[in-house]
Write a protein that holds these residues in place. Structure first.
Motif, PDB file in Angstrom:
ATOM      1  N   TYR A 156       3.483  -4.732  -1.815  1.00  0.00           N
ATOM      2  CA  TYR A 156       3.422  -5.230  -0.445  1.00  0.00           C
ATOM      3  C   TYR A 156       4.113  -4.227   0.472  1.00  0.00           C
ATOM      4  CZ  TYR A 156       1.860  -9.524  -2.555  1.00  0.00           C
ATOM      5  OH  TYR A 156       1.141 -10.444  -3.265  1.00  0.00           O
ATOM      6  N   LEU A 157       3.361  -3.717   1.442  1.00  0.00           N
ATOM      7  CA  LEU A 157       3.849  -2.696   2.358  1.00  0.00           C
ATOM      8  C   LEU A 157       4.215  -3.322   3.692  1.00  0.00           C
ATOM      9  CD1 LEU A 157       1.057  -0.087   1.680  1.00  0.00           C
ATOM     10  CD2 LEU A 157       3.361  -0.067   0.748  1.00  0.00           C
ATOM     11  N   SER A 158       5.370  -2.939   4.193  1.00  0.00           N
ATOM     12  CA  SER A 158       5.814  -3.405   5.497  1.00  0.00           C
ATOM     13  C   SER A 158       5.529  -2.314   6.514  1.00  0.00           C
ATOM     14  CB  SER A 158       7.308  -3.723   5.447  1.00  0.00           C
ATOM     15  OG  SER A 158       7.754  -4.146   6.704  1.00  0.00           O
ATOM     16  N   LEU A 159       4.618  -2.590   7.422  1.00  0.00           N
ATOM     17  CA  LEU A 159       4.214  -1.637   8.452  1.00  0.00           C
ATOM     18  C   LEU A 159       4.667  -2.186   9.796  1.00  0.00           C
ATOM     19  CD1 LEU A 159       0.617  -1.221   7.056  1.00  0.00           C
ATOM     20  CD2 LEU A 159       2.497   0.357   6.716  1.00  0.00           C
ATOM     21  N   LEU A 160       5.914  -1.924  10.154  1.00  0.00           N
ATOM     22  CA  LEU A 160       6.514  -2.572  11.314  1.00  0.00           C
ATOM     23  C   LEU A 160       5.953  -2.074  12.639  1.00  0.00           C
ATOM     24  CD1 LEU A 160      10.209  -2.747  10.137  1.00  0.00           C
ATOM     25  CD2 LEU A 160       8.487  -4.532  10.100  1.00  0.00           C
ATOM     26  N   LEU A 161       5.833  -0.782  12.802  1.00  0.00           N
ATOM     27  CA  LEU A 161       5.396  -0.246  14.089  1.00  0.00           C
ATOM     28  C   LEU A 161       3.915   0.079  14.056  1.00  0.00           C
ATOM     29  CD1 LEU A 161       8.376   2.122  14.824  1.00  0.00           C
ATOM     30  CD2 LEU A 161       7.989  -0.151  15.741  1.00  0.00           C
ATOM     31  N   GLY A 162       3.269  -0.193  15.155  1.00  0.00           N
ATOM     32  CA  GLY A 162       1.848   0.129  15.262  1.00  0.00           C
ATOM     33  C   GLY A 162       0.976  -1.074  14.970  1.00  0.00           C
ATOM     34  N   PRO A 208       4.200  12.475   1.906  1.00  0.00           N
ATOM     35  CA  PRO A 208       4.276  12.045   3.311  1.00  0.00           C
ATOM     36  C   PRO A 208       3.080  12.513   4.131  1.00  0.00           C
ATOM     37  CG  PRO A 208       5.739  13.887   2.959  1.00  0.00           C
ATOM     38  CD  PRO A 208       5.188  13.502   1.607  1.00  0.00           C
ATOM     39  N   HIS A 209       2.322  13.503   3.617  1.00  0.00           N
ATOM     40  CA  HIS A 209       1.160  14.013   4.344  1.00  0.00           C
ATOM     41  C   HIS A 209       0.043  12.974   4.466  1.00  0.00           C
ATOM     42  CE1 HIS A 209       0.253  14.790   0.088  1.00  0.00           C
ATOM     43  NE2 HIS A 209      -1.016  14.643   0.441  1.00  0.00           N
ATOM     44  N   LEU A 210       0.098  11.910   3.654  1.00  0.00           N
ATOM     45  CA  LEU A 210      -0.945  10.875   3.733  1.00  0.00           C
ATOM     46  C   LEU A 210      -0.907  10.131   5.063  1.00  0.00           C
ATOM     47  CD1 LEU A 210      -0.703   9.204   0.203  1.00  0.00           C
ATOM     48  CD2 LEU A 210      -2.333  10.922   0.989  1.00  0.00           C
ATOM     49  N   ARG A 263      -3.951   1.792   8.125  1.00  0.00           N
ATOM     50  CA  ARG A 263      -2.951   2.466   7.303  1.00  0.00           C
ATOM     51  C   ARG A 263      -3.008   1.989   5.859  1.00  0.00           C
ATOM     52  NH1 ARG A 263       2.287   1.950  10.882  1.00  0.00           N
ATOM     53  NH2 ARG A 263       3.249   3.130   9.193  1.00  0.00           N
ATOM     54  N   VAL A 264      -3.219   0.701   5.651  1.00  0.00           N
ATOM     55  CA  VAL A 264      -3.358   0.188   4.283  1.00  0.00           C
ATOM     56  C   VAL A 264      -4.636   0.733   3.656  1.00  0.00           C
ATOM     57  CG1 VAL A 264      -3.689  -1.895   2.903  1.00  0.00           C
ATOM     58  CG2 VAL A 264      -1.961  -1.867   4.690  1.00  0.00           C
ATOM     59  N   ALA A 265      -5.700   0.859   4.441  1.00  0.00           N
ATOM     60  CA  ALA A 265      -6.949   1.429   3.921  1.00  0.00           C
ATOM     61  C   ALA A 265      -6.750   2.883   3.490  1.00  0.00           C
ATOM     62  CB  ALA A 265      -8.043   1.333   4.977  1.00  0.00           C
ATOM     63  N   LEU A 273       4.947   7.214  10.703  1.00  0.00           N
ATOM     64  CA  LEU A 273       5.974   6.529   9.927  1.00  0.00           C
ATOM     65  C   LEU A 273       5.452   6.146   8.554  1.00  0.00           C
ATOM     66  CD1 LEU A 273       7.542   4.166  12.588  1.00  0.00           C
ATOM     67  CD2 LEU A 273       8.588   6.144  11.528  1.00  0.00           C
ATOM     68  N   VAL A 274       6.266   6.388   7.564  1.00  0.00           N
ATOM     69  CA  VAL A 274       5.927   6.032   6.196  1.00  0.00           C
ATOM     70  C   VAL A 274       6.244   4.549   6.013  1.00  0.00           C
ATOM     71  CG1 VAL A 274       6.486   6.465   3.781  1.00  0.00           C
ATOM     72  CG2 VAL A 274       6.428   8.360   5.405  1.00  0.00           C
ATOM     73  N   PRO A 275       5.333   3.773   5.447  1.00  0.00           N
ATOM     74  CA  PRO A 275       5.604   2.341   5.283  1.00  0.00           C
ATOM     75  C   PRO A 275       6.691   2.108   4.244  1.00  0.00           C
ATOM     76  CG  PRO A 275       3.572   2.937   4.181  1.00  0.00           C
ATOM     77  CD  PRO A 275       4.021   4.142   4.937  1.00  0.00           C
ATOM     78  N   SER A 276       7.435   1.038   4.439  1.00  0.00           N
ATOM     79  CA  SER A 276       8.429   0.675   3.430  1.00  0.00           C
ATOM     80  C   SER A 276       7.812  -0.365   2.494  1.00  0.00           C
ATOM     81  CB  SER A 276       9.690   0.128   4.088  1.00  0.00           C
ATOM     82  OG  SER A 276       9.384  -1.013   4.840  1.00  0.00           O
ATOM     83  N   ILE A 277       8.329  -0.419   1.309  1.00  0.00           N
ATOM     84  CA  ILE A 277       7.803  -1.340   0.305  1.00  0.00           C
ATOM     85  C   ILE A 277       8.693  -2.569   0.298  1.00  0.00           C
ATOM     86  CG2 ILE A 277       7.315  -1.645  -2.134  1.00  0.00           C
ATOM     87  CD1 ILE A 277       6.806   1.399  -2.192  1.00  0.00           C
ATOM     88  N   SER A 278       8.136  -3.690   0.721  1.00  0.00           N
ATOM     89  CA  SER A 278       8.943  -4.904   0.831  1.00  0.00           C
ATOM     90  C   SER A 278       9.039  -5.657  -0.484  1.00  0.00           C
ATOM     91  CB  SER A 278       8.402  -5.813   1.928  1.00  0.00           C
ATOM     92  OG  SER A 278       7.061  -6.135   1.669  1.00  0.00           O
ATOM     93  N   ALA A 279       8.012  -5.596  -1.314  1.00  0.00           N
ATOM     94  CA  ALA A 279       8.059  -6.314  -2.593  1.00  0.00           C
ATOM     95  C   ALA A 279       7.020  -5.735  -3.544  1.00  0.00           C
ATOM     96  CB  ALA A 279       7.781  -7.793  -2.386  1.00  0.00           C
ATOM     97  N   VAL A 280       7.306  -5.904  -4.831  1.00  0.00           N
ATOM     98  CA  VAL A 280       6.357  -5.529  -5.879  1.00  0.00           C
ATOM     99  C   VAL A 280       6.323  -6.665  -6.888  1.00  0.00           C
ATOM    100  CG1 VAL A 280       5.823  -3.906  -7.737  1.00  0.00           C
ATOM    101  CG2 VAL A 280       6.800  -3.053  -5.617  1.00  0.00           C
TER     102      VAL A 280
END
Length: 138
Positions: free
Chosen positions: A52-58, A26-28, A64-66, A33-40
């Motif tokens: 595929y990461l779901s980054l809802l807020l922000g 989580p330190h990354l 964040r993906v970088a 907020l830690v992203p949730s994983i919507s699909a692999v």
């Protein structure tokens, strides 16, 4: 069409990557907020996984993906420790931003702005008043 083997591996990766991101690394995210994983999605040879990461807020989704892409080796190593009994090889991880939630919200907003006229009133027998259509066959 994915095979059962690909589906099982994708499901395993999705569950374990979520645990890795939430509990092990989580330190990354700097306390954010830690992203949730919507699909692999996994390739047929199970060598590459598209995550595929779901980054809802922000609004800083690209940043964040970088950050996650910079730490791919660390994430893959932590994932390897978790799935070493279930998988022979840990697949290469490619991370992508999943903006389907934002797209769905946008489409909901577009649909709510539409001006849809009400349905025509119904007769006593339950049929709506409609102009009579020409008969094609006698």
């Amino acid at each position: 069409m994915e095979s059962k083997r690909q589906q099982k591996m994708a499901s395993l990766l999705q569950q374990e990557l979520a645990q890795v991101l939430q509990r092990d690394l989580p330190h990354l995210f700097g306390g954010g907020l830690v992203p949730s994983i919507s699909a692999v999605n996994v390739t047929p040879d199970l060598a590459v996984a598209r995550v595929y990461l779901s980054l809802l807020l922000g609004n800083d989704a690209a940043e964040r993906v970088a950050i996650i892409r910079e730490h791919t080796k660390e994430i893959r190593f932590a994932l390897g420790k978790r799935i070493r009994k279930q998988a022979r090889v840990v697949p290469e991880l490619n991370f992508f931003h999943d903006d389907s939630a934002a797209y769905a919200a946008h489409m909901d907003q577009v649909l709510s702005k539409l001006d849809i006229p009400p349905a025509p009133p119904e007769d006593e027998d339950g049929e709506a008043d409609q102009p009579e259509r020409p008969r094609l066959f006698n």
